[in-house]
Design an enzyme around this catalytic site. Structure first.
Site, PDB file in Angstrom:
ATOM      1  N   ASP A   1    -116.629 -27.297  20.454  1.00 40.69           N
ATOM      2  CA  ASP A   1    -117.137 -26.990  21.902  1.00 40.69           C
ATOM      3  C   ASP A   1    -117.882 -28.336  22.408  1.00 40.69           C
ATOM      4  O   ASP A   1    -118.693 -28.838  21.573  1.00 40.69           O
ATOM      5  CB  ASP A   1    -117.940 -25.675  21.870  1.00 40.69           C
ATOM      6  CG  ASP A   1    -117.208 -24.462  21.746  1.00 40.69           C
ATOM      7  OD1 ASP A   1    -117.355 -23.837  20.648  1.00 40.69           O
ATOM      8  OD2 ASP A   1    -116.292 -24.478  22.624  1.00 40.69           O
TER       9      ASP A   1
ATOM     10  N   ASP B   1    -115.544 -31.566  16.005  1.00 41.55           N
ATOM     11  CA  ASP B   1    -116.352 -30.659  16.421  1.00 41.55           C
ATOM     12  C   ASP B   1    -115.452 -30.188  17.572  1.00 41.55           C
ATOM     13  O   ASP B   1    -114.453 -30.887  18.069  1.00 41.55           O
ATOM     14  CB  ASP B   1    -117.639 -31.018  16.976  1.00 41.55           C
ATOM     15  CG  ASP B   1    -118.353 -29.982  17.932  1.00 41.55           C
ATOM     16  OD1 ASP B   1    -118.640 -28.751  17.183  1.00 41.55           O
ATOM     17  OD2 ASP B   1    -118.709 -30.280  18.932  1.00 41.55           O
TER      18      ASP B   1
HETATM   19  C1  XBP Z   1    -120.709 -24.756  19.912  1.00 41.46           C
HETATM   20  C2  XBP Z   1    -121.631 -23.241  19.742  1.00 41.46           C
HETATM   21  C3  XBP Z   1    -120.746 -21.941  19.879  1.00 41.46           C
HETATM   22  C4  XBP Z   1    -120.630 -21.738  21.529  1.00 41.46           C
HETATM   23  C5  XBP Z   1    -120.094 -20.493  21.527  1.00 41.46           C
HETATM   24  O1  XBP Z   1    -120.034 -24.842  18.920  1.00 41.46           O
HETATM   25  O2  XBP Z   1    -122.714 -23.405  19.165  1.00 41.46           O
HETATM   26  O3  XBP Z   1    -121.709 -21.005  19.668  1.00 41.46           O
HETATM   27  O4  XBP Z   1    -121.472 -22.318  22.065  1.00 41.46           O
HETATM   28  O5  XBP Z   1    -118.980 -19.939  20.820  1.00 41.46           O
HETATM   29  P1  XBP Z   1    -119.428 -26.167  18.408  1.00 41.46           P
HETATM   30  P2  XBP Z   1    -119.199 -18.587  20.109  1.00 41.46           P
HETATM   31  O6  XBP Z   1    -119.842 -26.369  16.942  1.00 41.46           O
HETATM   32  O7  XBP Z   1    -117.935 -26.014  18.309  1.00 41.46           O
HETATM   33  O8  XBP Z   1    -120.343 -27.316  19.451  1.00 41.46           O
HETATM   34  O9  XBP Z   1    -119.692 -17.652  20.940  1.00 41.46           O
HETATM   35  O10 XBP Z   1    -117.894 -18.263  19.537  1.00 41.46           O
HETATM   36  O11 XBP Z   1    -120.380 -18.860  19.029  1.00 41.46           O
HETATM   37 MG    MG Z   2    -120.319 -29.144  20.115  1.00 40.11          MG
END
Ligand code: XBP
Ligand code: MG
Length: 241
Positions: A9, A7
């Protein structure tokens, strides 16, 4: 263990504060009186995908019809992504402890690497090119993101697509995640999942995770592989008729 599916973020880097600042800059830019506090954003992170998150919030703020709202959400999200990429390209957020070591060890020992994220492609490029240099793309055989898997976590599509493109079975891989939604998505794809939580997700429920850690400081490839072997053997034992 043939492959690790990361993953992004909250897992590879603690990016959500940079996301939150970018959202708030886009709202201010648009002359909106909205400001997402840390506490409010912690709740809003329950909606994965930035565009979906804005759309969800819009619907709590106004009563106009959804078509206009969705267009507004799309425009706001585009502005937000530009601000986010700008800040990440300045190197404001580094990779979390142990991530770079795991990538290097996997690359040296032939463990294949993939990404399964709900974030936008531009955000993945900005973070990994800034943190891993111009050859960052060589490490990751498969990247599934908001563009290739528009149905966001806890929907399993990003992980199912990654397995199909890797041509591997779920039990041959490990997913590394930070959140309840991410764990749910990886588990629905049948992938043993290790959790490294953060300030935004440490209160989440992680039932069904292979293991839960604060971070990967003490988890190198050998330990991850041992945890994976244990999880797969235990699952096999449970499934013995
Ligand atoms: C986390 C998310 C993303 C980010 C924001 O992603 O839910 O929406 O919060 O990025 P991950 P965007 O699956 O990597 O944990 O604004 O591009 O969605
Ligand atoms: Mg994440």
């Amino acid at each position: 263990m043939k492959a690790i599916i990361f993953d992004v973020d909250g897992t590879m880097a603690d990016t959500e504060e940079a996301h939150r600042a970018a959202f708030n800059r886009a709202f201010q830019d648009a002359g909106l009186q909205w400001h997402w506090s840390i506490a409010e954003y912690r709740e809003l992170l329950g909606v994965t995908g930035g565009k979906e998150r804005i759309f969800h919030y819009l619907r709590t703020q106004t009563t106009t019809d959804d078509v206009a709202l969705f267009e507004t959400a799309r425009a706001l999200h585009q502005a937000k992504t530009q601000y986010y990429v700008e800040s990440i390209n300045q190197g404001v957020v580094g990779l979390r402890p142990g991530i770079e070591r795991l990538i290097a060890e996997s690359s040296q020992q032939g463990v294949r690497l993939a990404i399964a994220t709900t974030t936008s492609p531009a955000n993945v490029i900005a973070l990994l090119s800034t943190q891993l240099g111009p050859t960052w793309r060589d490490y990751f055989e498969v990247i599934e993101d908001a563009a290739t898997a528009p149905s966001k976590k806890p929907n399993p599509d990003a992980y199912l697509n990654a397995l199909a493109r890797l041509e591997l079975q779920a039990h041959q891989c490990v997913a590394i995640e930070d959140s309840f939604n991410g764990l749910a998505a990886a588990r629905r794809a049948g992938i043993p999942t290790l959790i490294t939580h953060n300030a935004y997700t440490q209160h989440h429920q992680f039932d069904g995770a292979m293991a839960v850690f604060d971070d990967l400081v003490d988890v190198d490839l050998a330990r991850l592989s041992a945890l994976h072997r244990l999880a797969v053997n235990q699952k096999e034992q449970v499934n013995i008729p």
